[in-house]
Design a protein around this motif. Sequence first.
Motif, PDB file in Angstrom:
ATOM      1  N   GLU A  28     -33.660  39.716   7.849  1.00  0.00           N
ATOM      2  CA  GLU A  28     -32.714  39.530   8.952  1.00  0.00           C
ATOM      3  C   GLU A  28     -32.835  40.657   9.974  1.00  0.00           C
ATOM      4  N   LEU A  29     -33.029  41.885   9.497  1.00  0.00           N
ATOM      5  CA  LEU A  29     -33.171  42.991  10.438  1.00  0.00           C
ATOM      6  C   LEU A  29     -34.492  42.906  11.194  1.00  0.00           C
ATOM      7  N   ARG A  69     -25.964  45.150   9.271  1.00  0.00           N
ATOM      8  CA  ARG A  69     -25.974  43.797   9.827  1.00  0.00           C
ATOM      9  C   ARG A  69     -24.560  43.343  10.185  1.00  0.00           C
ATOM     10  N   PRO A 126     -31.688  41.333   3.633  1.00  0.00           N
ATOM     11  CA  PRO A 126     -31.408  42.295   4.697  1.00  0.00           C
ATOM     12  C   PRO A 126     -32.634  42.674   5.511  1.00  0.00           C
TER      13      PRO A 126
END
Length: 625
Positions: A226-227, A90, A223
């Motif tokens: 968000e990905l 990220r 994570p």
Amino acid sequence: MNQGDPQRDSSVGRSGDDGSAAPTDMHAIHGRAGAVPLGWRDARFRNGGHMTEQRRRRRPGRWVLGVLVLLVLGTAWQTWIIGSSLLEARQELRELVDRVDAQDPEGATEAARRADDATSRADFHSHTPVWWLAQYLPVVGDDVEAVRVVSSAAHDLTEGVVSPLAEAGLTPDQFKPQDGRLPIEPVRRAAGVLDEAAPRVADAEESAGDLETSGLVAPLRGPVVELQSMLGDASRVTRAAAIAADLLPSMLGGEGERRYLVAFQNNAEVRATGGMPGSLVTLTARDGRLEMGRSLTPAAFEGNGRIVEPTPAELELFQPRYFVSGRPTFNPDFPRNSELYEAWWKTTGRDPIDGVITIDPVALSYLLDYTGPITLRDGQVLTRANTVDVMLRDSYANLSIQEQDKFFADAARTIFDTMIQADGSAADLVAALSRGIDERRVAVWSARPEEQDRLAGEDIAAELPQETGRPEIGFYVNGEKGDKLGYYLHVDTAVTPGPCDEEDQRMVVDVTMRSSAPATGLPDYVYGDRLPGLPAAGMRNRVYLYAPTGGRVDALTVDGEEVAVTRVVQGTRPVAFTTLDLRPGATVKLQYAVSAPREDGDVRVLSTPLADGTGGESFVDSACG
């Protein structure tokens, strides 16, 4: 101790009736003296009194416990590695964007390499035997598949899209206008990469997009979520970029001259697609070089009669003037409006057009983030902050209607001419155009069927969605009074998805309409026609609620009172419309009850783009999962 003594009876050295030792006593003392706990007797008998079998029986329990401990520790270690790798990816993707914005291709390539390394590491560790076994553990067991899918998808993104684009050395500045010309060669180079990248990232987004993440353990949840979001954005952008890269070289005149009709919509005269076209101009493209022709007014098309045969639904929804006035923005379907523009254009005897482009003053104001302030011929300075006010409010207060039309055309032309000559940040140009497209203020239609087929379904096509596989709601406004009060109209549309069952879903659509128009002080032509029972500054609008395909509008209330609506079906979309008066300074609240077939996925909401920056496209979480 007597024979009835329980302790005696249960002792290993218990005697027989004749006073001799029982056979078990001999086994009990074999190789060892003293009493042995009863729990060991079976093992002792099978092994000549030795306890080795019991010890063997205990060892498997210890071995399983040891494996579980190792598995838990291994899973914790893998979780840390995967989570930190996704976080690193990220961060590197953000760094990549910064390097691209800074025109640092080497730095962008290096950031892309590091991002790919990080997602490769996460992908590898989410496919190890330890991670596979972890699915049987409590707490983290349900996370295993989600993490595996997202890690693979993220690696597909960096390996298949980010790295190839970075290695190709393509930077935003290569695509921005230079000396009035849009460069075609970088677009052609990008097309090869994007054609391969778009389906790959689309597959990755589809595999990861619907995963449930609320139960993920804390180190992974952030994570992964968000990905997922990055994958969704990347899929949309990559698909649109691939289409643009395929079409732009030819549409920009790289394979022969192209001519387009550009319609500058005026949001002060509110219409379903944004506003009445205040000015029209031809745009010629030759090998990427853009030149604007003379401005026209929509009146140039009037009096040519009905060129395109309307459908019965169109006649009822938009009235006959939609087809004879030369101002085809009543219909929320931009491709249909463009067909009318093309048909009217043919009646003028001019050379054929290859397509239609539309833009409004709000989208033009976004472009000033790229160009910087612009000075008009009359000395006024347009900025990002004042463009809409100057074009849609001040010009009406200070100019006659004839002067205003000319001012509108000159301002639009000056902004456009400055844009294709400016040397601003390419990121600002892309952001401005992307925002205008997302809000349905910028749209493109091609008269060539093979090109229009490629545009279909994309935001830039600004279609009235039909059967899309997701719930679609539309709220549109057409001014009925011939006024220029759209600058003072404010509309808020909110959709609340209701309960779903196996076949149906229900929704409530709340619309708040407010007028900030001054009751006096504006030129008469701004107030428009005088209508009985309505103040001069009052608005009369026809409002339309489009239900999803296969659904219906069950009811409409205005300020809590149920009102009658007319129901029509346009294409596959059920529509309910009514006429609504809005007095200066007043607010009205509309509430629609809508039923539709069940369709999973977020509800897409489209509405008329207004002068205050509201409208366009938004999404609401579905109640159907």
